[in-house]
Design an enzyme around this catalytic site. Structure first.
Site, mmCIF file in Angstrom:
data_model
loop_
_atom_site.group_PDB
_atom_site.id
_atom_site.type_symbol
_atom_site.label_atom_id
_atom_site.label_comp_id
_atom_site.label_asym_id
_atom_site.label_seq_id
_atom_site.Cartn_x
_atom_site.Cartn_y
_atom_site.Cartn_z
ATOM 1 N N ASP A 14 23.382 -31.584 -15.427
ATOM 2 C CA ASP A 14 23.874 -31.753 -16.250
ATOM 3 C C ASP A 14 25.371 -30.480 -15.365
ATOM 4 O O ASP A 14 24.265 -29.785 -14.750
ATOM 5 C CB ASP A 14 24.071 -31.319 -18.071
ATOM 6 C CG ASP A 14 25.275 -31.077 -18.370
ATOM 7 O OD1 ASP A 14 26.153 -32.560 -18.548
ATOM 8 O OD2 ASP A 14 25.374 -30.395 -18.611
ATOM 9 N N SER A 15 26.150 -29.921 -15.829
ATOM 10 C CA SER A 15 26.504 -29.444 -15.606
ATOM 11 C C SER A 15 26.590 -28.012 -16.145
ATOM 12 O O SER A 15 26.415 -26.441 -15.120
ATOM 13 C CB SER A 15 28.120 -29.299 -15.625
ATOM 14 O OG SER A 15 28.627 -29.006 -17.045
ATOM 15 N N TYR A 41 32.573 -28.570 -14.909
ATOM 16 C CA TYR A 41 32.943 -30.254 -13.885
ATOM 17 C C TYR A 41 34.607 -30.219 -13.848
ATOM 18 O O TYR A 41 35.270 -31.542 -13.336
ATOM 19 C CB TYR A 41 31.918 -30.978 -13.990
ATOM 20 C CG TYR A 41 30.475 -30.805 -12.691
ATOM 21 C CD1 TYR A 41 30.127 -29.594 -12.847
ATOM 22 C CD2 TYR A 41 29.565 -31.471 -13.133
ATOM 23 C CE1 TYR A 41 29.234 -29.138 -11.670
ATOM 24 C CE2 TYR A 41 28.297 -31.699 -12.063
ATOM 25 C CZ TYR A 41 27.709 -30.356 -11.480
ATOM 26 O OH TYR A 41 27.315 -30.324 -10.693
ATOM 27 N N CYS A 48 25.235 -35.677 -17.809
ATOM 28 C CA CYS A 48 26.895 -35.354 -17.558
ATOM 29 C C CYS A 48 27.288 -36.839 -17.312
ATOM 30 O O CYS A 48 27.842 -37.024 -16.526
ATOM 31 C CB CYS A 48 26.543 -34.114 -16.077
ATOM 32 S SG CYS A 48 28.806 -33.646 -16.041
ATOM 33 N N ASN A 49 27.858 -36.773 -18.843
ATOM 34 C CA ASN A 49 29.274 -37.890 -18.583
ATOM 35 C C ASN A 49 30.247 -37.867 -17.492
ATOM 36 O O ASN A 49 31.030 -38.840 -16.831
ATOM 37 C CB ASN A 49 30.183 -37.536 -20.062
ATOM 38 C CG ASN A 49 29.447 -37.690 -21.215
ATOM 39 O OD1 ASN A 49 29.931 -38.819 -21.526
ATOM 40 N ND2 ASN A 49 28.809 -36.625 -21.861
ATOM 41 N N GLU A 74 29.714 -22.723 -22.649
ATOM 42 C CA GLU A 74 28.554 -21.816 -22.033
ATOM 43 C C GLU A 74 28.366 -20.518 -21.796
ATOM 44 O O GLU A 74 27.859 -19.468 -21.821
ATOM 45 C CB GLU A 74 29.367 -22.310 -20.121
ATOM 46 C CG GLU A 74 28.897 -23.618 -19.914
ATOM 47 C CD GLU A 74 27.285 -24.068 -19.464
ATOM 48 O OE1 GLU A 74 27.365 -22.832 -18.830
ATOM 49 O OE2 GLU A 74 26.899 -24.771 -19.737
ATOM 50 N N CYS A 88 30.905 -35.982 -23.988
ATOM 51 C CA CYS A 88 30.343 -35.261 -22.794
ATOM 52 C C CYS A 88 29.508 -33.854 -23.339
ATOM 53 O O CYS A 88 29.789 -33.354 -25.179
ATOM 54 C CB CYS A 88 31.689 -33.610 -23.093
ATOM 55 S SG CYS A 88 31.022 -32.056 -22.243
ATOM 56 N N THR A 89 28.138 -34.049 -22.923
ATOM 57 C CA THR A 89 27.002 -33.385 -23.220
ATOM 58 C C THR A 89 27.391 -32.272 -23.884
ATOM 59 O O THR A 89 26.178 -31.564 -25.099
ATOM 60 C CB THR A 89 26.263 -33.406 -22.161
ATOM 61 O OG1 THR A 89 26.818 -32.333 -21.181
ATOM 62 C CG2 THR A 89 25.475 -34.364 -21.415
ATOM 63 N N HIS A 90 28.009 -31.182 -23.567
ATOM 64 C CA HIS A 90 28.188 -29.884 -24.957
ATOM 65 C C HIS A 90 28.601 -29.741 -25.622
ATOM 66 O O HIS A 90 28.421 -28.711 -26.088
ATOM 67 C CB HIS A 90 29.574 -29.204 -24.100
ATOM 68 C CG HIS A 90 28.785 -28.442 -22.458
ATOM 69 N ND1 HIS A 90 28.305 -29.548 -21.612
ATOM 70 C CD2 HIS A 90 28.405 -26.916 -22.113
ATOM 71 C CE1 HIS A 90 28.025 -28.541 -20.327
ATOM 72 N NE2 HIS A 90 27.953 -27.380 -20.562
HETATM 73 N N1 DGL Z 1 28.614 -31.661 -19.587
HETATM 74 C C1 DGL Z 1 28.991 -31.961 -19.169
HETATM 75 C C2 DGL Z 1 29.807 -33.577 -19.189
HETATM 76 O O1 DGL Z 1 28.698 -34.322 -20.403
HETATM 77 C C3 DGL Z 1 30.499 -31.750 -17.995
HETATM 78 C C4 DGL Z 1 30.756 -30.339 -18.815
HETATM 79 C C5 DGL Z 1 31.812 -29.677 -17.886
HETATM 80 O O2 DGL Z 1 31.434 -29.248 -17.090
HETATM 81 O O3 DGL Z 1 33.151 -29.580 -17.696
HETATM 82 O O4 DGL Z 1 30.848 -34.185 -19.429
#
Ligand code: DGL
Length: 304
Positions: free
Chosen positions: A11-12, A43, A74-75, A173, A205-207
């Protein structure tokens, strides 16, 4: 089930931990090597070319650490890089896009699905395409099948509104998911989805599951939040079976005993490109204190 497999998850940043958590909840003996590209996150505001380049560095690194299956948690990478680079690797690579779309179609009752994702994921239209694809495959809402929607016949189903959320990842983050600032921003990003009348929201998004309670507080319990990570686990199980079949048939070599011996069951080895201490403190808000600083190593892929 997880036997000799080593699952490489990337992931990012801390977001992929939402996927690690789901994997460990269902497969407690899973061996996982995790890479969080915290130095280069977010990302979502990067170019497609950068995301392809970063993903192309991370996957070989995870393989060098023993991974025989990759979860591109990471999506943003899955939407932008996987379609281009997947063919370059001779191992299963699982991403969340189709799983998320499938789950959303199953969960919607009024046919209106919304998406929260990064700018780059929204621009890729990957979730739009995935919703169309799963509908073409015949996936339908569970409520429709059970008749619980109270209507007969098939209703139109589509992704009616996608909202890019560039402010979410930097906040998460930085460890600010549980702050007034985050709650205000959640309100701002959710308004267009609420106006569009969605009853199901893909957390693309995983976050974003770090913001689950802030989002639920605003939209209420009736709106279903879809976390694609839930479906990733069943994708993983399918992939394990396929690898094992290929190993039996001799068309694929098993991970060596030597590699296996370097791991304890249920062990997660963490690598990050930025500050390990920050990763541990933010990550542990989700992982209930299970990440120890000594299990997190710094890996600067940009310098290689
Ligand atoms: N967590 C990542 C995703 O699932 C990327 C988020 C990011 O770094 O912008 O897309």
């Amino acid at each position: 089930m997880a036997k000799h497999h080593v699952i490489g998850v990337f992931d990012s940043g801390v977001g992929g931990l939402t996927v690690v958590k789901q994997i460990l909840a269902s497969i407690p003996d899973a061996r996982i090597v995790y890479f969080g590209d915290t130095a280069r996150a977010p990302y979502g505001s990067r170019s497609k070319e950068e995301i392809i380049a970063f993903s192309s560095q991370i996957i070989p690194f995870l393989i060098s650490q023993g991974a025989d299956i990759i979860v591109a948690a990471c999506n943003t990478s899955s939407a932008n890089a996987l379609p281009v680079i997947k063919k370059d690797f001779d191992l299963p690579i699982i991403g969340p896009i189709e799983s998320g779309a499938c789950l959303a179609v199953k969960m919607t009752r009024n046919g209106k699905i919304g998406l929260l994702a990064t700018e780059r994921t929204v621009a890729s239209e990957a979730f739009h395409l995935a919703v169309t694809k799963v509908l073409t495959k015949g996936v339908r809402p569970l409520a429709e099948k059970s008749g619980a929607s109270g209507q007969s016949g098939e209703k139109p189903i589509s992704l009616v509104k996608s909202q890019a959320c560039p402010l979410f990842v930097p906040l998460i983050e930085a460890g600010l998911a549980d702050s007034d600032q985050a709650r205000n921003i959640v309100g701002m990003y959710l308004a267009p989805l609420t106006e569009a009348g969605v009853d199901t929201i893909i957390l693309g998004c995983t976050h974003y599951p770090f913001l689950n309670s802030a989002i639920t507080d605003l939209v209420g319990e009736k709106v279903v939040l879809v976390d694609p990570a839930v479906e990733i686990v069943s994708e993983l199980r399918k992939a394990f079976k396929e690898i094992e079949k290929a190993e039996k048939e001799g068309s694929r070599r098993q991970n060596s005993r030597e590699k296996e011996d370097q791991w304890k069951q249920g062990q997660v080895k963490y690598f990050v490109s930025g500050d390990p201490g920050l990763f541990v403190s933010v990550g542990n808000t989700l992982m209930d204190g299970s990440i120890r600083l000594r299990d997190v190593r710094l890996k600067d892929l940009a310098a290689e």
